[in-house]
Motif scaffolding. Structure first.
Motif, PDB file in Angstrom:
ATOM      1  N   LEU A 159       0.838  -1.210   0.000  1.00 38.25           N
ATOM      2  CA  LEU A 159       0.000   0.000   0.000  1.00 38.25           C
ATOM      3  C   LEU A 159       0.871   1.258   0.000  1.00 38.25           C
ATOM      4  O   LEU A 159       0.586   2.222  -0.719  1.00 38.25           O
ATOM      5  CB  LEU A 159      -0.921   0.029   1.223  1.00 38.25           C
ATOM      6  N   THR A 160       1.930   1.227   0.794  1.00 37.09           N
ATOM      7  CA  THR A 160       2.825   2.383   0.894  1.00 37.09           C
ATOM      8  C   THR A 160       3.565   2.612  -0.416  1.00 37.09           C
ATOM      9  O   THR A 160       3.644   3.750  -0.903  1.00 37.09           O
ATOM     10  CB  THR A 160       3.823   2.186   2.053  1.00 37.09           C
ATOM     11  N   ALA A 161       4.103   1.553  -0.987  1.00 35.07           N
ATOM     12  CA  ALA A 161       4.823   1.685  -2.265  1.00 35.07           C
ATOM     13  C   ALA A 161       3.890   2.204  -3.354  1.00 35.07           C
ATOM     14  O   ALA A 161       4.257   3.103  -4.116  1.00 35.07           O
ATOM     15  CB  ALA A 161       5.431   0.344  -2.669  1.00 35.07           C
ATOM     16  N   ASN A 162       2.695   1.668  -3.414  1.00 36.42           N
ATOM     17  CA  ASN A 162       1.726   2.135  -4.418  1.00 36.42           C
ATOM     18  C   ASN A 162       1.404   3.618  -4.224  1.00 36.42           C
ATOM     19  O   ASN A 162       1.311   4.369  -5.194  1.00 36.42           O
ATOM     20  CB  ASN A 162       0.442   1.314  -4.351  1.00 36.42           C
ATOM     21  N   ALA A 163       1.237   4.034  -2.975  1.00 43.38           N
ATOM     22  CA  ALA A 163       0.913   5.436  -2.697  1.00 43.38           C
ATOM     23  C   ALA A 163       2.059   6.357  -3.120  1.00 43.38           C
ATOM     24  O   ALA A 163       1.812   7.440  -3.667  1.00 43.38           O
ATOM     25  CB  ALA A 163       0.586   5.630  -1.217  1.00 43.38           C
ATOM     26  N   THR A 164       3.303   5.932  -2.889  1.00 44.55           N
ATOM     27  CA  THR A 164       4.429   6.785  -3.288  1.00 44.55           C
ATOM     28  C   THR A 164       4.538   6.868  -4.806  1.00 44.55           C
ATOM     29  O   THR A 164       4.813   7.947  -5.347  1.00 44.55           O
ATOM     30  CB  THR A 164       5.765   6.298  -2.692  1.00 44.55           C
ATOM     31  N   ILE A 165       4.303   5.765  -5.489  1.00 45.37           N
ATOM     32  CA  ILE A 165       4.347   5.767  -6.953  1.00 45.37           C
ATOM     33  C   ILE A 165       3.226   6.656  -7.495  1.00 45.37           C
ATOM     34  O   ILE A 165       3.416   7.401  -8.459  1.00 45.37           O
ATOM     35  CB  ILE A 165       4.238   4.337  -7.524  1.00 45.37           C
ATOM     36  N   ASP A 166       2.062   6.604  -6.862  1.00 46.87           N
ATOM     37  CA  ASP A 166       0.957   7.472  -7.278  1.00 46.87           C
ATOM     38  C   ASP A 166       1.336   8.950  -7.164  1.00 46.87           C
ATOM     39  O   ASP A 166       0.972   9.762  -8.022  1.00 46.87           O
ATOM     40  CB  ASP A 166      -0.303   7.196  -6.456  1.00 46.87           C
ATOM     41  N   VAL A 167       2.062   9.307  -6.106  1.00 41.64           N
ATOM     42  CA  VAL A 167       2.501  10.696  -5.945  1.00 41.64           C
ATOM     43  C   VAL A 167       3.473  11.064  -7.064  1.00 41.64           C
ATOM     44  O   VAL A 167       3.376  12.141  -7.654  1.00 41.64           O
ATOM     45  CB  VAL A 167       3.148  10.923  -4.558  1.00 41.64           C
ATOM     46  N   LEU A 168       4.390  10.172  -7.374  1.00 36.26           N
ATOM     47  CA  LEU A 168       5.335  10.443  -8.467  1.00 36.26           C
ATOM     48  C   LEU A 168       4.590  10.653  -9.784  1.00 36.26           C
ATOM     49  O   LEU A 168       4.910  11.559 -10.551  1.00 36.26           O
ATOM     50  CB  LEU A 168       6.344   9.305  -8.610  1.00 36.26           C
ATOM     51  N   ARG A 169       3.590   9.818 -10.035  1.00 38.14           N
ATOM     52  CA  ARG A 169       2.803   9.966 -11.268  1.00 38.14           C
ATOM     53  C   ARG A 169       2.047  11.291 -11.281  1.00 38.14           C
ATOM     54  O   ARG A 169       1.974  11.967 -12.296  1.00 38.14           O
ATOM     55  CB  ARG A 169       1.807   8.824 -11.384  1.00 38.14           C
TER      56      ARG A 169
END
Length: 188
Positions: free
Chosen positions: A86-96
């Motif tokens: 969940l954390t990794a996905n959230a950080t990638i979403d911020v980058l996107r």
């Protein structure tokens, strides 16, 4: 709370009773989960994003999402692994969302990156070297080298091919090594 922490970060165990209480909406159980895993979420987000305020926002978002989706946690994997994802996905979403990466071209990603003129005062500590990388390259390095994600998992996270993450990782590690001046400490 009844379980003795095993491991650290996302590798800690979570008492099944705490998990069941959290599933029923017990706020004390949610607080116990936050106490156990909040720091690991923050650390991962900070390593990827490089900004304390953004990392704090990620932790808040992840725990709100965990609160809303905990009923869907089947327990096929350890709880910490699920929360890490969940954390990794959230950080990638911020980058996107930042849309700094107009092109997903690896050449363009590194061409836009200034070459580092490492002053003696900058030192060669890992954190300052990581912060010199473009955010997407930093994310690939942290998720692969520190968090143990495979290139397949990274490809899924970024919506790219495995060769894309391999290329970014190879270039980022080369850049880190070049910026460190071949420092033995950094290579390790």
């Amino acid at each position: 709370m009844n379980a003795v922490p095993s491991g650290s970060g996302f590798g800690q165990t979570l008492d099944r009773m705490v998990l069941e209480r959290a599933r029923r909406g017990d706020m004390g159980a949610f607080a116990a989960i936050y106490e156990r895993f909040g720091s690991a979420c923050y650390t991962l987000a900070l390593r990827v994003l490089g900004e304390p305020a953004a990392a704090e926002d990620i932790v808040q978002d992840v725990f709100l999402k965990m609160f809303a989706t905990l009923g869907g946690f089947r327990g096929d994997a350890p709880f910490g692994a699920w929360l890490k994802r969940l954390t990794a996905n959230a950080t990638i979403d911020v980058l996107r969302a930042r849309q700094r990466y107009q092109a997903d071209d690896v050449e363009a990603l590194f061409a836009a990156m200034p070459t580092a003129d490492a002053d003696a005062e900058d030192g060669v500590d890992a954190w300052s070297l990581l912060m010199r990388l473009p955010p997407r390259a930093r994310a690939v390095v942290v998720l692969h080298e520190v968090e143990g994600y495979t290139h397949k998992e990274l490809a899924d996270l970024f919506g790219q091919s495995e060769s894309y993450s391999k290329s970014i990782l190879a270039r980022a590690l080369k850049r880190l090594n070049d910026d460190a001046g071949g420092s033995k400490e950094v290579q390790e």
